[in-house]
Design a protein around this motif. Structure first.
Motif, PDB file in Angstrom:
ATOM      1  N   ALA A 248       0.830  -1.207   0.000  1.00 23.84           N
ATOM      2  CA  ALA A 248       0.000   0.000   0.000  1.00 23.84           C
ATOM      3  C   ALA A 248       0.863   1.255   0.000  1.00 23.84           C
ATOM      4  N   SER A 249       1.892   1.265   0.847  1.00 24.08           N
ATOM      5  CA  SER A 249       2.783   2.430   0.903  1.00 24.08           C
ATOM      6  C   SER A 249       3.539   2.603  -0.411  1.00 24.08           C
ATOM      7  N   LEU A 250       4.020   1.485  -0.959  1.00 23.11           N
ATOM      8  CA  LEU A 250       4.727   1.565  -2.232  1.00 23.11           C
ATOM      9  C   LEU A 250       3.801   2.060  -3.330  1.00 23.11           C
ATOM     10  N   GLY A 251       2.545   1.640  -3.288  1.00 20.74           N
ATOM     11  CA  GLY A 251       1.579   2.098  -4.271  1.00 20.74           C
ATOM     12  C   GLY A 251       1.341   3.593  -4.190  1.00 20.74           C
ATOM     13  N   ILE A 252       1.226   4.117  -2.989  1.00 18.14           N
ATOM     14  CA  ILE A 252       1.024   5.557  -2.818  1.00 18.14           C
ATOM     15  C   ILE A 252       2.239   6.325  -3.328  1.00 18.14           C
ATOM     16  N   VAL A 253       3.435   5.825  -2.993  1.00 18.39           N
ATOM     17  CA  VAL A 253       4.646   6.500  -3.435  1.00 18.39           C
ATOM     18  C   VAL A 253       4.762   6.458  -4.959  1.00 18.39           C
ATOM     19  N   ASN A 254       4.557   5.286  -5.555  1.00 18.52           N
ATOM     20  CA  ASN A 254       4.628   5.170  -7.012  1.00 18.52           C
ATOM     21  C   ASN A 254       3.576   6.026  -7.691  1.00 18.52           C
ATOM     22  N   GLY A 255       2.381   6.094  -7.079  1.00 17.87           N
ATOM     23  CA  GLY A 255       1.278   6.816  -7.694  1.00 17.87           C
ATOM     24  C   GLY A 255       1.423   8.312  -7.567  1.00 17.87           C
ATOM     25  N   LEU A 256       1.202   8.826  -6.371  1.00 20.01           N
ATOM     26  CA  LEU A 256       1.236  10.271  -6.169  1.00 20.01           C
ATOM     27  C   LEU A 256       2.642  10.827  -6.359  1.00 20.01           C
ATOM     28  N   GLY A 257       3.630  10.205  -5.705  1.00 20.22           N
ATOM     29  CA  GLY A 257       4.993  10.707  -5.822  1.00 20.22           C
ATOM     30  C   GLY A 257       5.533  10.590  -7.226  1.00 20.22           C
ATOM     31  N   GLY A 258       5.355   9.416  -7.849  1.00 20.80           N
ATOM     32  CA  GLY A 258       5.870   9.219  -9.190  1.00 20.80           C
ATOM     33  C   GLY A 258       5.224  10.145 -10.201  1.00 20.80           C
ATOM     34  N   MET A 259       3.924  10.352 -10.066  1.00 20.40           N
ATOM     35  CA  MET A 259       3.240  11.234 -11.011  1.00 20.40           C
ATOM     36  C   MET A 259       3.730  12.670 -10.857  1.00 20.40           C
ATOM     37  N   ALA A 260       3.825  13.153  -9.618  1.00 21.78           N
ATOM     38  CA  ALA A 260       4.244  14.535  -9.387  1.00 21.78           C
ATOM     39  C   ALA A 260       5.687  14.756  -9.825  1.00 21.78           C
ATOM     40  N   VAL A 261       6.591  13.875  -9.382  1.00 17.45           N
ATOM     41  CA  VAL A 261       8.004  14.041  -9.714  1.00 17.45           C
ATOM     42  C   VAL A 261       8.231  13.833 -11.212  1.00 17.45           C
ATOM     43  N   GLY A 262       7.637  12.780 -11.769  1.00 15.54           N
ATOM     44  CA  GLY A 262       7.839  12.487 -13.177  1.00 15.54           C
ATOM     45  C   GLY A 262       7.284  13.565 -14.087  1.00 15.54           C
ATOM     46  N   PHE A 263       6.057  14.013 -13.801  1.00 14.77           N
ATOM     47  CA  PHE A 263       5.457  15.034 -14.650  1.00 14.77           C
ATOM     48  C   PHE A 263       6.232  16.345 -14.547  1.00 14.77           C
ATOM     49  N   GLY A 264       6.629  16.703 -13.316  1.00 13.53           N
ATOM     50  CA  GLY A 264       7.397  17.929 -13.136  1.00 13.53           C
ATOM     51  C   GLY A 264       8.725  17.883 -13.857  1.00 13.53           C
ATOM     52  N   CYS A 265       9.431  16.751 -13.769  1.00 12.48           N
ATOM     53  CA  CYS A 265      10.719  16.632 -14.440  1.00 12.48           C
ATOM     54  C   CYS A 265      10.570  16.525 -15.960  1.00 12.48           C
ATOM     55  N   ALA A 266       9.424  16.007 -16.420  1.00 17.40           N
ATOM     56  CA  ALA A 266       9.173  16.001 -17.860  1.00 17.40           C
ATOM     57  C   ALA A 266       9.036  17.429 -18.384  1.00 17.40           C
ATOM     58  N   LEU A 267       8.309  18.266 -17.649  1.00 19.89           N
ATOM     59  CA  LEU A 267       8.190  19.672 -18.046  1.00 19.89           C
ATOM     60  C   LEU A 267       9.554  20.363 -17.986  1.00 19.89           C
ATOM     61  N   LEU A 268      10.324  20.080 -16.918  1.00 17.49           N
ATOM     62  CA  LEU A 268      11.660  20.649 -16.811  1.00 17.49           C
ATOM     63  C   LEU A 268      12.538  20.184 -17.962  1.00 17.49           C
ATOM     64  N   GLY A 269      12.434  18.911 -18.299  1.00 17.59           N
ATOM     65  CA  GLY A 269      13.226  18.390 -19.405  1.00 17.59           C
ATOM     66  C   GLY A 269      12.894  19.076 -20.718  1.00 17.59           C
ATOM     67  N   GLY A 270      11.597  19.324 -20.958  1.00 19.30           N
ATOM     68  CA  GLY A 270      11.213  20.036 -22.176  1.00 19.30           C
ATOM     69  C   GLY A 270      11.804  21.431 -22.232  1.00 19.30           C
ATOM     70  N   ALA A 271      11.794  22.130 -21.101  1.00 20.20           N
ATOM     71  CA  ALA A 271      12.365  23.480 -21.057  1.00 20.20           C
ATOM     72  C   ALA A 271      13.876  23.442 -21.266  1.00 20.20           C
ATOM     73  N   LEU A 272      14.554  22.470 -20.648  1.00 17.58           N
ATOM     74  CA  LEU A 272      16.008  22.383 -20.777  1.00 17.58           C
ATOM     75  C   LEU A 272      16.426  21.965 -22.189  1.00 17.58           C
TER      76      LEU A 272
END
Length: 415
Positions: A248-272
Protein backbone atom coordinates in the motif's frame (compact mmCIF):
# COMPACT_ATOMS: atom_id res chain seq x y z
CA UNK A 1 -7.78 17.46 -43.39
CA UNK A 2 -7.00 19.21 -40.12
CA UNK A 3 -10.25 21.09 -39.56
CA UNK A 4 -12.52 18.30 -38.39
CA UNK A 5 -11.77 18.83 -34.68
CA UNK A 6 -9.99 21.37 -32.53
CA UNK A 7 -6.38 20.67 -31.54
CA UNK A 8 -7.47 20.54 -27.89
CA UNK A 9 -10.01 17.81 -28.68
CA UNK A 10 -7.41 15.81 -30.62
CA UNK A 11 -4.85 16.12 -27.82
CA UNK A 12 -7.45 15.09 -25.23
CA UNK A 13 -8.42 12.03 -27.28
CA UNK A 14 -4.90 10.79 -27.93
CA UNK A 15 -3.91 11.68 -24.36
CA UNK A 16 -6.48 9.19 -23.07
CA UNK A 17 -4.91 6.47 -25.21
CA UNK A 18 -1.40 7.27 -23.96
CA UNK A 19 -2.65 7.12 -20.38
CA UNK A 20 -4.23 3.72 -21.04
CA UNK A 21 -1.09 2.31 -22.66
CA UNK A 22 0.99 3.49 -19.72
CA UNK A 23 -1.44 1.95 -17.23
CA UNK A 24 -0.60 -1.40 -18.82
CA UNK A 25 3.13 -0.63 -18.64
CA UNK A 26 3.01 0.53 -15.01
CA UNK A 27 0.96 -2.48 -13.99
CA UNK A 28 3.20 -4.97 -15.80
CA UNK A 29 6.68 -3.64 -15.08
CA UNK A 30 6.30 -1.81 -11.76
CA UNK A 31 3.28 -3.13 -9.87
CA UNK A 32 3.39 -6.79 -10.91
CA UNK A 33 7.01 -7.42 -9.76
CA UNK A 34 6.14 -5.90 -6.38
CA UNK A 35 3.02 -8.08 -6.03
CA UNK A 36 4.95 -11.19 -7.02
CA UNK A 37 7.70 -10.43 -4.50
CA UNK A 38 5.05 -9.85 -1.84
CA UNK A 39 3.73 -13.34 -2.66
CA UNK A 40 7.22 -14.78 -2.13
CA UNK A 41 8.39 -15.46 -5.70
CA UNK A 42 12.20 -15.46 -6.27
CA UNK A 43 13.83 -12.54 -8.05
CA UNK A 44 15.02 -14.49 -11.09
CA UNK A 45 11.42 -15.52 -11.79
CA UNK A 46 10.16 -11.99 -11.22
CA UNK A 47 12.61 -10.77 -13.85
CA UNK A 48 10.74 -12.90 -16.40
CA UNK A 49 7.86 -10.40 -16.30
CA UNK A 50 9.99 -8.27 -18.62
CA UNK A 51 9.29 -10.78 -21.39
CA UNK A 52 6.06 -8.82 -21.79
CA UNK A 53 8.22 -6.08 -23.34
CA UNK A 54 8.71 -8.37 -26.36
CA UNK A 55 5.73 -7.07 -28.42
CA UNK A 56 6.84 -3.49 -27.76
CA UNK A 57 10.33 -4.45 -28.90
CA UNK A 58 9.14 -6.17 -32.08
CA UNK A 59 6.23 -3.98 -33.16
CA UNK A 60 8.42 -2.44 -35.86
CA UNK A 61 7.91 -5.72 -37.76
CA UNK A 62 4.20 -5.10 -38.23
CA UNK A 63 4.18 -1.28 -38.04
CA UNK A 64 4.37 -0.81 -41.84
CA UNK A 65 1.48 -3.24 -42.37
CA UNK A 66 -0.60 -1.48 -39.70
CA UNK A 67 0.14 1.89 -41.28
CA UNK A 68 -0.81 0.64 -44.75
CA UNK A 69 -4.07 -0.78 -43.36
CA UNK A 70 -4.74 2.37 -41.33
CA UNK A 71 -4.21 4.59 -44.39
CA UNK A 72 -5.85 2.84 -47.36
CA UNK A 73 -5.16 4.13 -50.90
CA UNK A 74 -8.61 5.76 -50.91
CA UNK A 75 -10.98 6.65 -48.08
CA UNK A 76 -10.92 7.60 -44.41
CA UNK A 77 -8.26 6.35 -42.04
CA UNK A 78 -9.02 3.30 -39.92
CA UNK A 79 -7.40 4.58 -36.74
CA UNK A 80 -10.56 4.25 -34.65
CA UNK A 81 -11.32 0.68 -35.65
CA UNK A 82 -7.75 -0.37 -34.81
CA UNK A 83 -7.89 1.35 -31.42
CA UNK A 84 -11.32 -0.13 -30.66
CA UNK A 85 -10.18 -3.70 -31.32
CA UNK A 86 -6.86 -3.38 -29.51
CA UNK A 87 -8.46 -1.70 -26.47
CA UNK A 88 -11.06 -4.45 -26.15
CA UNK A 89 -8.37 -7.13 -26.45
CA UNK A 90 -6.31 -5.44 -23.73
CA UNK A 91 -9.32 -5.17 -21.42
CA UNK A 92 -10.30 -8.80 -22.00
CA UNK A 93 -6.71 -9.83 -21.29
CA UNK A 94 -6.82 -8.06 -17.92
CA UNK A 95 -10.11 -9.80 -17.14
CA UNK A 96 -8.43 -13.13 -17.84
CA UNK A 97 -5.45 -12.13 -15.67
CA UNK A 98 -7.86 -11.41 -12.82
CA UNK A 99 -9.00 -15.04 -12.96
CA UNK A 100 -5.49 -16.50 -13.20
CA UNK A 101 -4.12 -14.74 -10.12
CA UNK A 102 -0.58 -13.58 -9.28
CA UNK A 103 0.92 -16.94 -8.33
CA UNK A 104 0.50 -18.83 -11.64
CA UNK A 105 3.47 -17.11 -13.24
CA UNK A 106 3.74 -18.76 -16.67
CA UNK A 107 0.09 -18.32 -17.79
CA UNK A 108 0.05 -14.84 -16.25
CA UNK A 109 3.09 -13.74 -18.25
CA UNK A 110 1.56 -15.26 -21.40
CA UNK A 111 -1.59 -13.17 -20.91
CA UNK A 112 0.42 -10.00 -20.33
CA UNK A 113 2.38 -10.65 -23.54
CA UNK A 114 -0.94 -10.79 -25.43
CA UNK A 115 -2.07 -7.57 -23.74
CA UNK A 116 1.20 -5.94 -24.71
CA UNK A 117 0.76 -7.06 -28.32
CA UNK A 118 -2.67 -5.42 -28.48
CA UNK A 119 -1.53 -2.23 -26.74
CA UNK A 120 1.60 -1.84 -28.87
CA UNK A 121 -0.44 -2.26 -32.06
CA UNK A 122 -2.86 0.41 -30.89
CA UNK A 123 0.10 2.67 -30.15
CA UNK A 124 1.19 2.52 -33.80
CA UNK A 125 -2.21 3.78 -34.88
CA UNK A 126 -2.30 6.44 -32.16
CA UNK A 127 1.12 7.87 -33.06
CA UNK A 128 0.24 7.92 -36.73
CA UNK A 129 -3.09 9.61 -36.04
CA UNK A 130 -1.40 12.32 -33.94
CA UNK A 131 1.05 13.19 -36.72
CA UNK A 132 -1.71 13.05 -39.34
CA UNK A 133 -4.23 15.29 -37.59
CA UNK A 134 -2.16 17.82 -35.62
CA UNK A 135 -0.58 20.68 -37.54
CA UNK A 136 3.14 21.19 -37.01
CA UNK A 137 2.65 24.10 -34.61
CA UNK A 138 0.58 21.82 -32.36
CA UNK A 139 3.01 18.88 -32.35
CA UNK A 140 4.38 20.09 -29.02
CA UNK A 141 0.98 19.62 -27.42
CA UNK A 142 0.82 16.12 -28.83
CA UNK A 143 4.24 15.35 -27.33
CA UNK A 144 3.08 16.80 -24.01
CA UNK A 145 0.09 14.44 -24.12
CA UNK A 146 2.43 11.52 -24.73
CA UNK A 147 4.84 12.36 -21.91
CA UNK A 148 2.21 13.56 -19.44
CA UNK A 149 -0.07 10.64 -20.27
CA UNK A 150 2.80 8.23 -19.73
CA UNK A 151 3.41 9.43 -16.18
CA UNK A 152 -0.25 9.67 -15.28
CA UNK A 153 -0.89 6.18 -16.65
CA UNK A 154 2.18 4.74 -14.97
CA UNK A 155 1.06 6.27 -11.68
CA UNK A 156 -2.37 4.69 -12.04
CA UNK A 157 -1.01 1.33 -13.18
CA UNK A 158 1.68 1.09 -10.53
CA UNK A 159 0.26 3.20 -7.69
CA UNK A 160 -3.52 2.94 -7.76
CA UNK A 161 -3.36 -0.73 -8.71
CA UNK A 162 -1.18 -1.62 -5.71
CA UNK A 163 -3.48 0.32 -3.39
CA UNK A 164 -6.47 -1.59 -4.79
CA UNK A 165 -4.68 -4.92 -4.46
CA UNK A 166 -3.88 -4.17 -0.83
CA UNK A 167 -7.35 -2.82 -0.02
CA UNK A 168 -9.47 -5.23 -2.08
CA UNK A 169 -7.69 -8.09 -3.83
CA UNK A 170 -5.96 -8.98 -7.10
CA UNK A 171 -9.17 -9.85 -8.95
CA UNK A 172 -11.10 -6.64 -8.31
CA UNK A 173 -8.04 -4.45 -8.78
CA UNK A 174 -7.33 -5.99 -12.19
CA UNK A 175 -10.96 -5.70 -13.30
CA UNK A 176 -10.94 -2.04 -12.29
CA UNK A 177 -7.93 -1.44 -14.54
CA UNK A 178 -9.72 -3.15 -17.44
CA UNK A 179 -12.73 -0.86 -17.05
CA UNK A 180 -10.47 2.18 -16.85
CA UNK A 181 -8.76 1.25 -20.13
CA UNK A 182 -12.09 1.22 -21.98
CA UNK A 183 -13.22 4.51 -20.42
CA UNK A 184 -9.98 6.26 -21.40
CA UNK A 185 -10.26 5.10 -25.03
CA UNK A 186 -13.85 6.28 -25.51
CA UNK A 187 -13.03 9.94 -26.37
CA UNK A 188 -10.83 8.73 -29.23
CA UNK A 189 -13.15 5.97 -30.44
CA UNK A 190 -16.21 8.29 -30.44
CA UNK A 191 -14.47 11.31 -31.97
CA UNK A 192 -15.27 12.21 -35.59
CA UNK A 193 -13.01 10.80 -38.26
CA UNK A 194 -10.91 13.22 -40.33
CA UNK A 195 -12.04 13.75 -43.90
CA UNK A 196 -10.34 11.62 -46.53
CA UNK A 197 -7.44 13.36 -48.29
CA UNK A 198 -8.24 11.58 -51.54
CA UNK A 199 -5.64 9.15 -52.85
CA UNK A 200 -2.52 8.13 -50.91
CA UNK A 201 0.61 7.11 -52.81
CA UNK A 202 3.39 6.72 -50.21
CA UNK A 203 4.05 3.20 -48.94
CA UNK A 204 5.75 3.19 -45.51
CA UNK A 205 8.59 0.68 -45.18
CA UNK A 206 11.38 -0.37 -42.86
CA UNK A 207 13.84 -0.48 -45.73
CA UNK A 208 13.84 3.28 -46.19
CA UNK A 209 14.48 3.80 -42.47
CA UNK A 210 17.27 1.24 -42.15
CA UNK A 211 19.13 2.49 -45.22
CA UNK A 212 19.56 5.92 -43.62
CA UNK A 213 22.78 6.53 -41.68
CA UNK A 214 21.13 8.88 -39.18
CA UNK A 215 18.56 6.22 -38.25
CA UNK A 216 21.26 3.61 -37.70
CA UNK A 217 23.10 5.98 -35.40
CA UNK A 218 19.80 6.72 -33.64
CA UNK A 219 19.25 3.03 -32.98
CA UNK A 220 22.69 2.75 -31.38
CA UNK A 221 21.97 5.85 -29.30
CA UNK A 222 18.66 4.40 -28.11
CA UNK A 223 20.29 1.11 -27.06
CA UNK A 224 23.13 2.71 -25.12
CA UNK A 225 20.89 5.26 -23.44
CA UNK A 226 18.28 2.75 -22.32
CA UNK A 227 20.93 0.44 -20.86
CA UNK A 228 22.16 3.30 -18.72
CA UNK A 229 18.78 4.68 -17.65
CA UNK A 230 16.51 1.66 -17.21
CA UNK A 231 18.53 -1.38 -16.22
CA UNK A 232 19.31 -0.08 -12.77
CA UNK A 233 15.70 0.51 -11.76
CA UNK A 234 14.30 -2.82 -12.96
CA UNK A 235 14.61 -4.33 -9.45
CA UNK A 236 13.73 -1.16 -7.53
CA UNK A 237 10.23 -2.34 -6.53
CA UNK A 238 11.37 -5.72 -5.18
CA UNK A 239 14.28 -4.00 -3.39
CA UNK A 240 11.91 -1.63 -1.58
CA UNK A 241 9.63 -4.55 -0.67
CA UNK A 242 12.59 -6.48 0.76
CA UNK A 243 13.61 -3.33 2.65
CA UNK A 244 10.35 -3.45 4.59
CA UNK A 245 7.96 -1.27 2.57
CA UNK A 246 4.42 -2.67 2.28
CA UNK A 247 2.44 -2.75 -0.97
CA UNK A 248 0.00 0.00 0.00
CA UNK A 249 2.78 2.43 0.90
CA UNK A 250 4.73 1.56 -2.23
CA UNK A 251 1.58 2.10 -4.27
CA UNK A 252 1.02 5.56 -2.82
CA UNK A 253 4.65 6.50 -3.44
CA UNK A 254 4.63 5.17 -7.01
CA UNK A 255 1.28 6.82 -7.69
CA UNK A 256 1.24 10.27 -6.17
CA UNK A 257 4.99 10.71 -5.82
CA UNK A 258 5.87 9.22 -9.19
CA UNK A 259 3.24 11.23 -11.01
CA UNK A 260 4.24 14.54 -9.39
CA UNK A 261 8.00 14.04 -9.71
CA UNK A 262 7.84 12.49 -13.18
CA UNK A 263 5.46 15.03 -14.65
CA UNK A 264 7.40 17.93 -13.14
CA UNK A 265 10.72 16.63 -14.44
CA UNK A 266 9.17 16.00 -17.86
CA UNK A 267 8.19 19.67 -18.05
CA UNK A 268 11.66 20.65 -16.81
CA UNK A 269 13.23 18.39 -19.40
CA UNK A 270 11.21 20.04 -22.18
CA UNK A 271 12.37 23.48 -21.06
CA UNK A 272 16.01 22.38 -20.78
CA UNK A 273 15.94 20.72 -24.20
CA UNK A 274 14.67 23.96 -25.67
CA UNK A 275 17.37 25.92 -23.81
CA UNK A 276 20.43 23.65 -24.05
CA UNK A 277 19.56 21.02 -26.65
CA UNK A 278 18.81 17.31 -26.29
CA UNK A 279 22.41 16.00 -26.10
CA UNK A 280 23.29 18.15 -23.09
CA UNK A 281 20.14 17.13 -21.23
CA UNK A 282 20.75 13.44 -21.92
CA UNK A 283 24.28 13.64 -20.52
CA UNK A 284 23.03 15.54 -17.46
CA UNK A 285 20.36 12.93 -16.79
CA UNK A 286 22.84 10.06 -17.13
CA UNK A 287 25.36 11.59 -14.72
CA UNK A 288 22.65 12.28 -12.14
CA UNK A 289 21.23 8.78 -12.63
CA UNK A 290 24.67 7.30 -11.95
CA UNK A 291 24.83 9.19 -8.65
CA UNK A 292 21.33 8.05 -7.63
CA UNK A 293 22.11 4.42 -8.49
CA UNK A 294 25.36 4.61 -6.54
CA UNK A 295 23.34 5.79 -3.55
CA UNK A 296 20.98 2.82 -3.93
CA UNK A 297 23.96 0.46 -4.17
CA UNK A 298 25.42 1.86 -0.95
CA UNK A 299 22.04 1.54 0.79
CA UNK A 300 21.67 -2.07 -0.38
CA UNK A 301 25.15 -3.05 0.80
CA UNK A 302 24.92 -1.37 4.21
CA UNK A 303 21.24 -2.19 4.81
CA UNK A 304 20.70 0.58 7.35
CA UNK A 305 19.33 3.47 5.24
CA UNK A 306 16.10 5.08 6.50
CA UNK A 307 13.01 4.40 4.42
CA UNK A 308 12.71 8.10 3.58
CA UNK A 309 16.16 8.00 1.98
CA UNK A 310 15.33 4.86 0.01
CA UNK A 311 12.08 6.36 -1.24
CA UNK A 312 13.78 9.61 -2.20
CA UNK A 313 16.47 7.76 -4.16
CA UNK A 314 13.86 5.51 -5.77
CA UNK A 315 11.64 8.40 -6.88
CA UNK A 316 14.63 10.35 -8.15
CA UNK A 317 15.97 7.51 -10.29
CA UNK A 318 12.75 5.84 -11.48
CA UNK A 319 10.59 8.93 -12.03
CA UNK A 320 12.52 12.18 -11.96
CA UNK A 321 15.70 11.41 -13.87
CA UNK A 322 13.96 8.95 -16.16
CA UNK A 323 11.49 11.66 -17.21
CA UNK A 324 14.21 14.28 -17.60
CA UNK A 325 16.32 12.05 -19.82
CA UNK A 326 13.62 10.48 -21.94
CA UNK A 327 12.10 13.82 -22.92
CA UNK A 328 15.50 14.58 -24.46
CA UNK A 329 15.83 11.13 -26.03
CA UNK A 330 12.37 11.33 -27.58
CA UNK A 331 13.20 14.78 -28.92
CA UNK A 332 16.06 13.08 -30.76
CA UNK A 333 13.66 10.40 -32.01
CA UNK A 334 11.32 13.05 -33.44
CA UNK A 335 14.20 14.87 -35.13
CA UNK A 336 15.37 11.63 -36.78
CA UNK A 337 11.93 10.52 -38.03
CA UNK A 338 11.12 11.03 -41.70
CA UNK A 339 7.84 13.04 -41.83
CA UNK A 340 6.50 10.80 -44.62
CA UNK A 341 6.72 7.71 -42.42
CA UNK A 342 7.16 9.12 -38.94
CA UNK A 343 5.10 6.32 -37.40
CA UNK A 344 7.41 3.64 -38.77
CA UNK A 345 10.61 5.51 -37.91
CA UNK A 346 9.51 6.46 -34.41
CA UNK A 347 8.27 2.92 -33.80
CA UNK A 348 11.61 1.47 -34.88
CA UNK A 349 13.47 3.66 -32.39
CA UNK A 350 10.96 2.85 -29.64
CA UNK A 351 11.39 -0.85 -30.34
CA UNK A 352 15.11 -0.62 -29.66
CA UNK A 353 14.19 0.99 -26.34
CA UNK A 354 11.79 -1.85 -25.52
CA UNK A 355 14.14 -4.65 -26.63
CA UNK A 356 16.99 -3.36 -24.48
CA UNK A 357 14.59 -2.82 -21.57
CA UNK A 358 13.43 -6.43 -21.77
CA UNK A 359 16.99 -7.75 -21.74
CA UNK A 360 17.79 -5.47 -18.83
CA UNK A 361 14.83 -6.59 -16.76
CA UNK A 362 15.69 -10.26 -17.12
CA UNK A 363 19.41 -9.76 -16.48
CA UNK A 364 18.83 -7.42 -13.52
CA UNK A 365 16.68 -10.07 -11.87
CA UNK A 366 19.38 -12.70 -12.37
CA UNK A 367 22.18 -10.46 -11.04
CA UNK A 368 20.11 -9.41 -8.02
CA UNK A 369 19.18 -12.99 -7.20
CA UNK A 370 22.76 -14.32 -7.37
CA UNK A 371 24.91 -11.32 -6.40
CA UNK A 372 22.55 -9.01 -4.51
CA UNK A 373 20.81 -5.71 -5.11
CA UNK A 374 23.96 -3.73 -4.36
CA UNK A 375 25.91 -5.30 -7.20
CA UNK A 376 22.99 -4.75 -9.59
CA UNK A 377 22.73 -1.03 -8.73
CA UNK A 378 26.52 -0.54 -8.77
CA UNK A 379 26.90 -2.07 -12.24
CA UNK A 380 24.06 0.12 -13.50
CA UNK A 381 25.71 3.23 -12.04
CA UNK A 382 28.97 2.36 -13.79
CA UNK A 383 27.09 1.82 -17.05
CA UNK A 384 25.43 5.22 -16.79
CA UNK A 385 28.77 6.97 -16.35
CA UNK A 386 30.24 5.16 -19.34
CA UNK A 387 27.15 5.89 -21.45
CA UNK A 388 27.22 9.67 -20.87
CA UNK A 389 30.07 10.52 -23.29
CA UNK A 390 28.89 7.86 -25.74
CA UNK A 391 25.41 9.39 -25.85
CA UNK A 392 26.89 12.83 -26.47
CA UNK A 393 29.03 11.64 -29.40
CA UNK A 394 26.25 9.60 -31.00
CA UNK A 395 23.80 12.50 -30.73
CA UNK A 396 26.20 14.83 -32.50
CA UNK A 397 26.95 12.25 -35.22
CA UNK A 398 23.22 11.65 -35.77
CA UNK A 399 22.57 15.37 -36.28
CA UNK A 400 25.43 15.63 -38.78
CA UNK A 401 24.24 12.53 -40.65
CA UNK A 402 20.73 13.97 -40.81
CA UNK A 403 22.08 17.07 -42.53
CA UNK A 404 24.14 15.17 -45.10
CA UNK A 405 22.89 15.31 -48.70
CA UNK A 406 20.88 12.27 -49.73
CA UNK A 407 22.93 9.73 -51.68
CA UNK A 408 20.29 7.12 -52.50
CA UNK A 409 17.34 7.87 -54.76
CA UNK A 410 13.89 7.64 -53.31
CA UNK A 411 14.86 8.27 -49.71
CA UNK A 412 13.54 11.21 -47.74
CA UNK A 413 16.05 13.86 -46.71
CA UNK A 414 14.01 14.94 -43.71
CA UNK A 415 12.90 18.36 -42.62
Amino acid sequence: MRGFASPAAIVLAIGGLYVGQSIIGGLTFIALPSVLRDRGLPLDQIGLTYLAVLPWALKFLWAPAIERYRLPPVGQSRSRSIVLVTTLLSALGLCLASLIGPTSLVPLIAVFVIIAFAASTGDIACDGHAVETLSERHHGWGNAAQVGGAYLGSALGSGLFLVLVAGLDWRWATLAMAALLVALALPFILSPAPPSPGSRTHQPSLGQALRRKDMRIGLALAAIYVVAQKWGVAMLGPFLIDSGLDLASLGIVNGLGGMAVGFGCALLGGALVRLWGAPVVMVLALVLQALALAGLAAAAWHGAAPRSVLLALGLTSSSGLMALGFVALYAQFMALSDPRQAGVDFTLLQCMDALVSMAGGVSAGWVSQHFGYGTCFALAALGAMIAAPAAWLLSRHAVRARREPETEPGLATGP
